[in-house]
Design an enzyme around this catalytic site. Structure first.
Site, PDB file in Angstrom:
ATOM      1  CB  CYS A 179      88.640  -9.315 -34.955  1.00 37.79           C
ATOM      2  SG  CYS A 179      87.033  -9.532 -35.756  1.00 37.79           S
ATOM      3  CB  SER A 202      78.721 -12.766 -29.598  1.00 39.79           C
ATOM      4  OG  SER A 202      79.615 -11.724 -29.936  1.00 39.79           O
ATOM      5  CB  CYS A 234      90.051 -11.863 -31.955  1.00 36.82           C
ATOM      6  SG  CYS A 234      89.375 -13.511 -31.680  1.00 36.82           S
ATOM      7  CB  SER A 243      81.930  -8.034 -31.917  1.00 34.78           C
ATOM      8  OG  SER A 243      81.780  -9.223 -31.198  1.00 34.78           O
ATOM      9  CG  PHE A 244      79.427  -1.228 -32.021  1.00 34.95           C
ATOM     10  CD1 PHE A 244      78.758  -1.480 -33.204  1.00 34.95           C
ATOM     11  CD2 PHE A 244      79.627   0.095 -31.639  1.00 34.95           C
ATOM     12  CE1 PHE A 244      78.282  -0.436 -33.994  1.00 34.95           C
ATOM     13  CE2 PHE A 244      79.158   1.140 -32.417  1.00 34.95           C
ATOM     14  CZ  PHE A 244      78.484   0.876 -33.592  1.00 34.95           C
ATOM     15  CG  HIS A 245      84.870  -4.609 -30.618  1.00 32.19           C
ATOM     16  ND1 HIS A 245      84.490  -4.819 -29.313  1.00 32.19           N
ATOM     17  CD2 HIS A 245      84.868  -5.845 -31.196  1.00 32.19           C
ATOM     18  CE1 HIS A 245      84.275  -6.108 -29.118  1.00 32.19           C
ATOM     19  NE2 HIS A 245      84.491  -6.755 -30.242  1.00 32.19           N
ATOM     20  CG  ASN A 260      90.615 -10.839 -21.745  1.00 31.50           C
ATOM     21  OD1 ASN A 260      90.837 -10.412 -20.620  1.00 31.50           O
ATOM     22  ND2 ASN A 260      89.387 -11.104 -22.172  1.00 31.50           N
ATOM     23  N   GLY A 314      85.078 -18.757 -33.531  1.00 31.64           N
ATOM     24  CA  GLY A 314      84.312 -18.742 -34.772  1.00 31.64           C
ATOM     25  C   GLY A 314      83.232 -17.682 -34.832  1.00 31.64           C
ATOM     26  CD  GLU A 315      80.140 -13.957 -36.979  1.00 31.42           C
ATOM     27  OE1 GLU A 315      80.762 -13.112 -36.329  1.00 31.42           O
ATOM     28  OE2 GLU A 315      78.926 -14.168 -36.793  1.00 31.42           O
ATOM     29  CD  GLU A 340      90.984 -23.543 -26.281  1.00 23.94           C
ATOM     30  OE1 GLU A 340      92.069 -23.992 -25.932  1.00 23.94           O
ATOM     31  OE2 GLU A 340      90.774 -22.327 -26.398  1.00 23.94           O
ATOM     32  CB  CYS A 345      86.475 -12.368 -24.176  1.00 23.98           C
ATOM     33  SG  CYS A 345      85.070 -12.335 -23.165  1.00 23.98           S
ATOM     34  CB  CYS A 380      81.771 -19.320 -23.496  1.00 28.10           C
ATOM     35  SG  CYS A 380      82.415 -18.451 -24.923  1.00 28.10           S
ATOM     36  CB  CYS A 431      87.509 -17.090 -36.839  1.00 29.96           C
ATOM     37  SG  CYS A 431      86.202 -15.898 -37.180  1.00 29.96           S
TER      38      CYS A 431
END
Ligand code: SAH
Ligand code: SF4
Length: 389
Positions: free
Chosen positions: A140, A224, A143, A246-248, A323, A192-193, A116, A366, A129, A136
């Site tokens: 996480c 990112s 996600c 992506s700290f979080h 989200n 994906g990373e 996507e 996201c 985006c 992936c």
């Protein structure tokens, strides 16, 4: 925020593309690769530079993919191209348009896989985006993409192809670096990373930056990463784009659970790579993304720890309200909590915009992306185990 019950505008369409054949695809080749390919197919060396420029301009500046329509090329040269090469983009399976104007494209790539891409129009810019992998490998725990197994890395053609398709859809060709654009920014924040597919991402972004093609400045491209530490400096050196992390979480315990790659490269290692990021300055700051999860990482103490940790790094902090997706094990922090957290971060001198969820009615926000085909699904057990939940 959009009303989640608002009607969805479905715009089903299929754009005809060159049939998939075994010939090498000119899309996704860097200039040196294109030169080599053209010479390999019989183009005289002394013409190669001119030919590369012409073909490049047709594909990336004019959006013309059919050799017959490349009218400034001599007929025999066009015939040679058609015999040896193809120009193929991913196929748009569906396009959904949100009530807020966000467009989500479901794309089919070779092998029948799906990814996507999401276009987000704003007042002063338009951001695409894009995805870098099908699924992936990372898990996480908040996600949606992380629940889907990696099927494969995207090729440079499939990565830059997302940009070309969106320009097609927006009817936006032949614009130069200084023109006002509908598609003015790219973020590598889809599925994906990107740093686990470094070479393909780099080549595709080099194509996007080429001044005679899509011509987006490196400062309008943001990559990112969840924290693939060894590739972070390379990103600065070899791509030169802006970096988002992506700290979080503000402790290794919590980050291990949310972003399991933290078990391999922890907060200290990640922040050291950020401090070493090339060209870091007040005008080129790192974005720290921070997903707001109720009761998990959103306390005042977290906010204070966060600003302490990144002390000295030119940074902005992007607060992302979580989200939700079906079956997600978390809830979004309250608005009040997000504001209180943001106030602490602001008081420490960091801009802390709250990312407004876009395209929620079409699951385009996201972390909600996931191809509609769920053939390669990770088990809930595996996700929970890997996240240490
Ligand atoms: N793999 C890369 C880029 C894609 S994700 C990375 O992890 O950085 C883009 C951003 O969306 C990341 O910051 C990611 O952590 C965040 N994200 C993922 N799931 C989310 C969700 N459900 N709600 C809000 N943000 C999410
Ligand atoms: Fe992969 Fe990024 Fe999702 Fe983590 S947040 S699972 S790295 S796409």
């Amino acid at each position: 925020m959009t009303d989640a019950t608002a009607p969805i505008t479905q715009d089903l369409m299929t754009i005809k593309r060159a049939p998939i054949v075994g010939l090498p695809n000119l899309v996704g080749m860097t200039r040196p690769q294109l030169r080599e390919a053209l010479i390999g197919a019989g183009t005289p060396e002394k013409q190669a530079k001119m030919r590369v420029g012409q073909v490049w301009s047709w594909i990336y500046n004019k959006g013309v993919y059919d050799f017959e329509s490349m009218t400034n090329l001599a007929k025999p040269f066009r015939a040679m191209l058609a015999e040896n090469f193809r120009v193929t983009l991913p196929e748009i399976v569906t396009k959904q348009v949100s009530t807020d104007g966000t467009r989500k494209y479901l794309l089919r790539i070779e092998g029948g896989h799906e990814v996507e891409a999401v276009y987000i129009p704003e007042k002063d810019r338009g951001t695409l985006c894009i995805s870098s992998q099908v699924g992936c490998t990372l898990t996480c725990s908040f996600c949606h993409t992380g629940t889907q197994k990696l099927v494969r890395n995207l090729t440079p053609a499939e990565i830059i192809g997302q940009v070309l398709l969106c320009r097609d859809d927006l009817g936006e060709w032949e614009k130069g670096p200084d023109d006002k654009r509908l598609l003015s920014n790219i973020v590598l924040m889809g599925m994906g990373e990107p740093l686990y597919n470094f070479d393909a991402v780099r080549d595709a972004m080099k194509i996007a930056m080429d001044p005679e093609g899509v011509a987006l400045s490196r400062r309008r491209i943001t990559l990112s990463t969840s924290g693939v530490v060894p590739e972070i400096i390379r990103t600065g050196d070899e791509i030169g784009c802006m970096l988002a992390i992506s700290f979080h979480a503000t402790t290794n315990d919590v980050r291990d659970k949310l972003v399991p790659i933290n078990k391999r490269w922890n907060i200290d290692a990640l922040l050291q790579a950020c401090r070493d990021y090339p060209r870091l300055s007040n005008s080129e700051r790192i974005t720290f993304e921070y997903v707001m999860l109720r009761g998990i990482n959103d306390s005042d103490e977290d906010a204070h720890r966060l600003v302490k940790l990144i002390d000295g790094i030119p940074a902005k902090i992007n607060l992302i309200p979580f989200n939700p997706w079906p079956g997600a094990p978390y809830e979004r922090s309250t608005r009040k909590r997000i504001e209180a957290f943001g106030d602490i971060v602001n008081a420490a001198g960091y801009a802390s915009p709250v990312r407004r969820p876009r395209g929620e009615d079409i699951m385009a926000a996201c972390g909600q992306l996931k191809s509609a085909t769920e053939r390669e699904r990770k088990s809930r057990k595996q996700i929970a185990e890997e996240a240490g939940l």
